[in-house]
Design a protein around this motif. Structure first.
Motif, PDB file in Angstrom:
ATOM      1  N   THR A  44       0.870  -1.170   0.000  1.00  0.00           N
ATOM      2  CA  THR A  44       0.000   0.000   0.000  1.00  0.00           C
ATOM      3  C   THR A  44       0.913   1.228   0.000  1.00  0.00           C
ATOM      4  O   THR A  44       2.074   1.128   0.418  1.00  0.00           O
ATOM      5  CB  THR A  44      -0.948   0.003   1.216  1.00  0.00           C
ATOM      6  OG1 THR A  44      -0.158  -0.033   2.405  1.00  0.00           O
ATOM      7  CG2 THR A  44      -1.900  -1.184   1.185  1.00  0.00           C
ATOM      8  N   PRO A  45       0.445   2.369  -0.477  1.00  0.00           N
ATOM      9  CA  PRO A  45       1.345   3.526  -0.644  1.00  0.00           C
ATOM     10  C   PRO A  45       2.103   3.942   0.618  1.00  0.00           C
ATOM     11  O   PRO A  45       3.322   4.110   0.587  1.00  0.00           O
ATOM     12  CB  PRO A  45       0.415   4.633  -1.138  1.00  0.00           C
ATOM     13  CG  PRO A  45      -0.721   3.914  -1.792  1.00  0.00           C
ATOM     14  CD  PRO A  45      -0.894   2.644  -1.013  1.00  0.00           C
ATOM     15  N   GLY A  46       1.398   4.119   1.733  1.00  0.00           N
ATOM     16  CA  GLY A  46       2.061   4.556   2.963  1.00  0.00           C
ATOM     17  C   GLY A  46       3.042   3.535   3.495  1.00  0.00           C
ATOM     18  O   GLY A  46       4.160   3.867   3.914  1.00  0.00           O
ATOM     19  N   CYS A  47       2.646   2.277   3.480  1.00  0.00           N
ATOM     20  CA  CYS A  47       3.509   1.211   3.995  1.00  0.00           C
ATOM     21  C   CYS A  47       4.731   1.022   3.106  1.00  0.00           C
ATOM     22  O   CYS A  47       5.823   0.731   3.596  1.00  0.00           O
ATOM     23  CB  CYS A  47       2.718  -0.087   4.134  1.00  0.00           C
ATOM     24  SG  CYS A  47       1.352   0.090   5.317  1.00  0.00           S
ATOM     25  N   THR A  48       4.555   1.203   1.808  1.00  0.00           N
ATOM     26  CA  THR A  48       5.682   1.123   0.884  1.00  0.00           C
ATOM     27  C   THR A  48       6.668   2.251   1.171  1.00  0.00           C
ATOM     28  O   THR A  48       7.876   2.025   1.252  1.00  0.00           O
ATOM     29  CB  THR A  48       5.190   1.178  -0.576  1.00  0.00           C
ATOM     30  OG1 THR A  48       4.348   0.044  -0.808  1.00  0.00           O
ATOM     31  CG2 THR A  48       6.352   1.175  -1.555  1.00  0.00           C
ATOM     32  N   LYS A  49       6.158   3.468   1.355  1.00  0.00           N
ATOM     33  CA  LYS A  49       7.020   4.623   1.654  1.00  0.00           C
ATOM     34  C   LYS A  49       7.823   4.367   2.927  1.00  0.00           C
ATOM     35  O   LYS A  49       9.036   4.578   2.970  1.00  0.00           O
ATOM     36  CB  LYS A  49       6.148   5.878   1.791  1.00  0.00           C
ATOM     37  CG  LYS A  49       6.870   7.110   2.273  1.00  0.00           C
ATOM     38  CD  LYS A  49       7.768   7.676   1.190  1.00  0.00           C
ATOM     39  CE  LYS A  49       8.427   8.969   1.644  1.00  0.00           C
ATOM     40  NZ  LYS A  49       9.832   9.015   1.264  1.00  0.00           N
ATOM     41  N   GLU A  50       7.149   3.888   3.974  1.00  0.00           N
ATOM     42  CA  GLU A  50       7.815   3.647   5.256  1.00  0.00           C
ATOM     43  C   GLU A  50       8.880   2.557   5.122  1.00  0.00           C
ATOM     44  O   GLU A  50      10.010   2.717   5.591  1.00  0.00           O
ATOM     45  CB  GLU A  50       6.775   3.267   6.318  1.00  0.00           C
ATOM     46  CG  GLU A  50       7.348   3.169   7.712  1.00  0.00           C
ATOM     47  CD  GLU A  50       6.283   2.871   8.759  1.00  0.00           C
ATOM     48  OE1 GLU A  50       6.513   3.220   9.922  1.00  0.00           O
ATOM     49  OE2 GLU A  50       5.232   2.277   8.425  1.00  0.00           O
ATOM     50  N   ALA A  51       8.544   1.451   4.465  1.00  0.00           N
ATOM     51  CA  ALA A  51       9.499   0.344   4.299  1.00  0.00           C
ATOM     52  C   ALA A  51      10.705   0.779   3.465  1.00  0.00           C
ATOM     53  O   ALA A  51      11.846   0.418   3.760  1.00  0.00           O
ATOM     54  CB  ALA A  51       8.811  -0.861   3.666  1.00  0.00           C
ATOM     55  N   CYS A  52      10.460   1.565   2.416  1.00  0.00           N
ATOM     56  CA  CYS A  52      11.558   2.071   1.579  1.00  0.00           C
ATOM     57  C   CYS A  52      12.437   3.035   2.378  1.00  0.00           C
ATOM     58  O   CYS A  52      13.665   3.014   2.249  1.00  0.00           O
ATOM     59  CB  CYS A  52      11.019   2.732   0.315  1.00  0.00           C
ATOM     60  SG  CYS A  52      10.347   1.544  -0.875  1.00  0.00           S
ATOM     61  N   ASP A  53      11.825   3.881   3.215  1.00  0.00           N
ATOM     62  CA  ASP A  53      12.606   4.797   4.056  1.00  0.00           C
ATOM     63  C   ASP A  53      13.489   4.021   5.030  1.00  0.00           C
ATOM     64  O   ASP A  53      14.661   4.366   5.235  1.00  0.00           O
ATOM     65  CB  ASP A  53      11.692   5.747   4.833  1.00  0.00           C
ATOM     66  CG  ASP A  53      11.127   6.879   3.978  1.00  0.00           C
ATOM     67  OD1 ASP A  53      11.560   7.037   2.811  1.00  0.00           O
ATOM     68  OD2 ASP A  53      10.250   7.606   4.485  1.00  0.00           O
ATOM     69  N   PHE A  54      12.946   2.966   5.646  1.00  0.00           N
ATOM     70  CA  PHE A  54      13.770   2.152   6.544  1.00  0.00           C
ATOM     71  C   PHE A  54      14.907   1.487   5.763  1.00  0.00           C
ATOM     72  O   PHE A  54      16.048   1.456   6.211  1.00  0.00           O
ATOM     73  CB  PHE A  54      12.931   1.098   7.284  1.00  0.00           C
ATOM     74  CG  PHE A  54      12.365   1.583   8.589  1.00  0.00           C
ATOM     75  CD1 PHE A  54      13.196   1.933   9.653  1.00  0.00           C
ATOM     76  CD2 PHE A  54      10.999   1.694   8.770  1.00  0.00           C
ATOM     77  CE1 PHE A  54      12.675   2.380  10.868  1.00  0.00           C
ATOM     78  CE2 PHE A  54      10.467   2.140   9.979  1.00  0.00           C
ATOM     79  CZ  PHE A  54      11.305   2.486  11.028  1.00  0.00           C
ATOM     80  N   THR A  55      14.604   0.960   4.573  1.00  0.00           N
ATOM     81  CA  THR A  55      15.637   0.330   3.745  1.00  0.00           C
ATOM     82  C   THR A  55      16.722   1.336   3.367  1.00  0.00           C
ATOM     83  O   THR A  55      17.917   1.045   3.452  1.00  0.00           O
ATOM     84  CB  THR A  55      15.006  -0.309   2.490  1.00  0.00           C
ATOM     85  OG1 THR A  55      14.212  -1.421   2.904  1.00  0.00           O
ATOM     86  CG2 THR A  55      16.061  -0.793   1.510  1.00  0.00           C
ATOM     87  N   ASP A  56      16.308   2.538   2.967  1.00  0.00           N
ATOM     88  CA  ASP A  56      17.265   3.570   2.566  1.00  0.00           C
ATOM     89  C   ASP A  56      18.195   3.975   3.709  1.00  0.00           C
ATOM     90  O   ASP A  56      19.311   4.445   3.464  1.00  0.00           O
ATOM     91  CB  ASP A  56      16.540   4.815   2.040  1.00  0.00           C
ATOM     92  CG  ASP A  56      15.837   4.566   0.713  1.00  0.00           C
ATOM     93  OD1 ASP A  56      16.116   3.532   0.062  1.00  0.00           O
ATOM     94  OD2 ASP A  56      14.990   5.399   0.334  1.00  0.00           O
TER      95      ASP A  56
END
Length: 155
Positions: A44-56
């Motif tokens: 989902t958009p928000g969860c994707t953003k959060e997971a990508c931020d943690f990965t980054d």
């Protein structure tokens, strides 16, 4: 709904399957600092953003001694697709019966577009080396949360 956790509380232990079906236990990480974040749904958009931020920011967090575990009610199969699609390096864990979500107070009544519903409350916890809650953040926003967390932890 479980009571909310506060700093100093023992972190509820858990063993959950990761995206590959391998059991991952919080107890196995004693002696390390662990960021445990709960999110509603993979892809989902928000969860994707959060997971990508943690990965980054994973290398920076690891360099400061933090492991990162993301937990949702999704199946390991869906988590594997999410990991591959978004090139995630964060360890994603499956909590389909919501027992861990509930133990952390990250599942319960929330507002969604003005309506009360039962669901995952986007939350993040920092667990110290002895297995106690160092920080508890409830109702966090997906966008900007990781940057704020880095500032709060002086990472």
């Amino acid at each position: 709904m479980a009571d909310r956790l506060t700093p100093g509380d023992p972190a509820p232990d858990f063993t959950l399957q990761d995206a590959d079906g391998t059991p991952v236990s919080l107890a196995d990480r004693r002696g390390r600092k662990v960021i445990v974040y709960f999110y509603p749904a993979a892809m989902t958009p928000g969860c994707t953003k959060e997971a990508c931020d943690f990965t980054d920011n994973l290398d920076q967090l690891a360099g400061a001694g933090y492991d990162v575990l993301g937990i949702s009610p999704d199946t390991p199969e869906k988590l594997a697709k999410f990991r591959t699609k978004e090139s995630l390096r964060v360890t994603l864990l499956s909590d389909p019966d919501r027992a861990t979500l509930t133990a952390y107070g990250a599942y319960g009544e929330k507002m969604n577009y003005g309506k009360k519903i039962m669901g995952v409350i986007r939350s993040t916890f920092v667990v110290d080396e002895s297995g106690r809650i160092a920080h508890a953040f409830y109702n966090v926003r997906a966008t900007g949360h990781v940057a704020k967390l880095l500032r709060d932890l002086n990472v």
